[in-house]
Enzyme design. Sequence first.
Site, PDB file in Angstrom:
ATOM      1  N   ASN A  11      46.691   7.306 -62.089  1.00  8.67           N
ATOM      2  CA  ASN A  11      46.207   6.504 -60.956  1.00  8.67           C
ATOM      3  C   ASN A  11      45.532   5.261 -61.537  1.00  8.67           C
ATOM      4  OD1 ASN A  11      44.865   5.423 -58.768  1.00  8.67           O
ATOM      5  ND2 ASN A  11      43.402   7.122 -58.554  1.00  8.67           N
ATOM      6  N   LYS A  13      44.343   2.783 -59.957  1.00  8.84           N
ATOM      7  CA  LYS A  13      43.308   2.225 -59.059  1.00  8.84           C
ATOM      8  C   LYS A  13      43.488   0.704 -58.952  1.00  8.84           C
ATOM      9  CE  LYS A  13      40.392   5.998 -60.486  1.00  8.84           C
ATOM     10  NZ  LYS A  13      39.074   6.572 -60.455  1.00  8.84           N
ATOM     11  N   HIS A  96      42.331  10.336 -51.886  1.00 12.02           N
ATOM     12  CA  HIS A  96      41.486  10.206 -53.082  1.00 12.02           C
ATOM     13  C   HIS A  96      40.043  10.035 -52.630  1.00 12.02           C
ATOM     14  CE1 HIS A  96      39.682   8.595 -56.716  1.00 12.02           C
ATOM     15  NE2 HIS A  96      40.725   9.061 -57.380  1.00 12.02           N
ATOM     16  N   GLU A  98      37.791   8.150 -53.563  1.00 10.26           N
ATOM     17  CA  GLU A  98      37.359   6.755 -53.395  1.00 10.26           C
ATOM     18  C   GLU A  98      37.811   6.213 -52.040  1.00 10.26           C
ATOM     19  OE1 GLU A  98      38.889   5.306 -57.131  1.00 10.26           O
ATOM     20  OE2 GLU A  98      37.379   6.501 -58.168  1.00 10.26           O
ATOM     21  N   GLU A 166      39.914  17.170 -57.643  1.00 19.97           N
ATOM     22  CA  GLU A 166      39.165  16.154 -58.373  1.00 19.97           C
ATOM     23  C   GLU A 166      37.695  16.200 -57.951  1.00 19.97           C
ATOM     24  OE1 GLU A 166      41.886  12.768 -59.833  1.00 19.97           O
ATOM     25  OE2 GLU A 166      41.199  12.261 -57.846  1.00 19.97           O
ATOM     26  N   GLY A 172      35.669   9.370 -63.566  1.00 18.23           N
ATOM     27  CA  GLY A 172      35.198   8.174 -64.262  1.00 18.23           C
ATOM     28  C   GLY A 172      33.852   8.327 -64.942  1.00 18.23           C
ATOM     29  N   SER A 211      38.093  12.670 -65.449  1.00 13.06           N
ATOM     30  CA  SER A 211      37.780  12.501 -66.867  1.00 13.06           C
ATOM     31  C   SER A 211      38.701  13.291 -67.796  1.00 13.06           C
ATOM     32  CB  SER A 211      36.306  12.838 -67.140  1.00 13.06           C
ATOM     33  OG  SER A 211      35.468  11.922 -66.457  1.00 13.06           O
TER      34      SER A 211
END
Length: 247
Positions: A11, A13, A96, A98, A166, A172, A211
């Site tokens: 991904n 992003k 996701h 985010e 996730e 991250g 991660s």
Amino acid sequence: MTQRRRLVAGNWKMNGLRAARAEFDAMLSGAADIADCELMIAPSFLLVADFAAAAKGGKVAVGAQDCHAKASGAHTGDVSAEMLADAGASAIIVGHSERRTDHGETDETVKAKAEAAWRAGLTAIICVGETEGERDAGQALSVVERQIAGSVPEGATAANTVIAYEPVWAIGTGRTPTIADIKEIHDAMHAQLVARFGGEGEGMRLLYGGSVKPGNAAEIFAVENVDGGLVGGASLKAEDFLAIARA
Ligand code: PEP
């Protein structure tokens, strides 16, 4: 036990200008001898058509990071699953964290987007995962089970759906859950999907994301019911992405 084919999906992003094609080309040539693992990169919408054209006949598929639930219409700034299929995408990441956080996407929205991906003939990669507060409160499992119940539509099959676990706090950050914690969640997700979808649930692939790096991928991918990974930062560089695929 059903044999599920490993998938490592990247991904990107909001990263990557047109010049990033060079990195994608390096992935394509480096992946030529990888046989036991499917690979996919989801770049920005703007790069999907170019990457998909380059990827024809290669070992790295191209996906997208989101779509609108509708096929077309008055939705300024949005992109439909049909447009992404037309551009050459084979899968769409939906839900996701985010998107859930930055754009207020609910389980209902995510479910509609997964159905949109299917309508366009694409695979939906549906993301779920708890926040740090929810994990600290002992709610990780119940949150994930609730998100799966609410985000995965009826009609999900082993072919049209992939689930990505996730944990939000691992994305991250360089932090990952323990192997035992990953196993607990993946076993529970698998059991939930089998209970609801039977044989199709048995074959549904479950990715871990958060991660994943070349240094920890082998240990994570060895966990039962982990069928590969959804990789953010480490998917931007061909060397790291390919090292994870070979893990
Ligand atoms: C992601 O955002 O899907 C992700 C897993 O990111 P990272 O690998 O950078 O934690």
